[in-house]
Design a protein around this motif. Sequence first.
Motif: not given
Ligand SMILES: *Cc1c(COP(=O)(O)O)cnc(C)c1O
Length: 352
Positions: A63-64, A141, A174, A177, A205
């Motif tokens: 996600g990053t 987000e 973002d 979830r 996740k």
């Molecule tokens: C986990 C998360 C990310 C990043 O995902 P990774 O795969 O851990 O890099 C970005 N935004 C939110 C809101 C997250 O919970």
Amino acid sequence: MGINGIVDLRSDTVTHPTPRMREAMYRAEVGDDVFGEDPTVRRLEEMAAERMGKEAGLFVVSGTMGNLISLLVQCGRGEEVILGDRSHIFLYECAAPSALGGISLRPVPNLPDGTMDLEEVEAAVRPDNVHFPRTRLIALENTHNRCGGVVLPPEYFRRVRELADRCGLQVHLDGARMFNAAIVLRVDVREFTRYVDSVTFCLSKGLCAPVGSVVCGSEEFIREARRARKALGGGMRQAGVLAAAGIVALEEMVDRLAEDHRRAKMLAEGIVEIPGYTVDLSQVQTNMVYFDLSEGTREDRLEVVGRLRERGVLIGAYPDAGFRAVTHYWIDDRDVGRALEALARAVISPKE
Ligand SMILES: *Cc1c(COP(=O)(O)O)cnc(C)c1O
């Protein structure tokens, strides 16, 4: 059920792949994805784009990386992104957009419901002036992790889009979830994504895949995103073994997120009954329970975490936000019971 006998509530990232995923990974057809020749990756990207209502998708490591690529493509050096002061991008991504892309991050306070006040957002948009960075993007987000896993409604997205259009800005979501948000509101994820230019969501996740996220947007955006991914070292070769699990995640793991939400509620309602803890039930909307020790409890947070660990229960503790427990596929009703029992025993002596 648990994982290896442990009730691991630290995050939904601890989820192991399901048996169906391991099977799909074993059988995955693969090719060199940097050459665009991995059929399984392509299928995942097409499925993801379709789900998001976007033209194209790109499978990324995390996600990053998805957020970083989205910002790099839409903002140049010395340009600015407006985002929440409790957003994951601002708090937990190493300031990578600044460090690697010369992008300025302009935080605006997040309210308890995960939104930013739109008047404050608008006030943060820079006027055209030789002194200022250029504002390019607003990042949202959903669900909002550090605000408790709360759900932002499509109506808020509509209003942000309107503001962005008025100010000539792009919007990124973002959506690590975002399926959790859609399930709670019983809407299609496109009810959010229709208002944004780019979106990242996580397969790794609550959806249980071992690795990966997908970035979605226009064809042109994804073409540039593919270059940015390569530049960051994220061009993977036979990545179909990973994408195969992502396909199972999208096909089989989305609707069941409602079970995680039910169990988070069950956990939170149980915690309310245990003297020594406080929890704000109105913030428990998805699979996260943020809670804390009541005022005057003798134990400190680390002691509690240690006592839980002795009983095979893991939770997160934050200096500024108490505890976090996250439900997921590998947590069943009995595990919630086990966690509650361990929590009850971990606080021995609430002071009167
Ligand atoms: C986990 C998360 C990310 C990043 O995902 P990774 O795969 O851990 O890099 C970005 N935004 C939110 C809101 C997250 O919970």
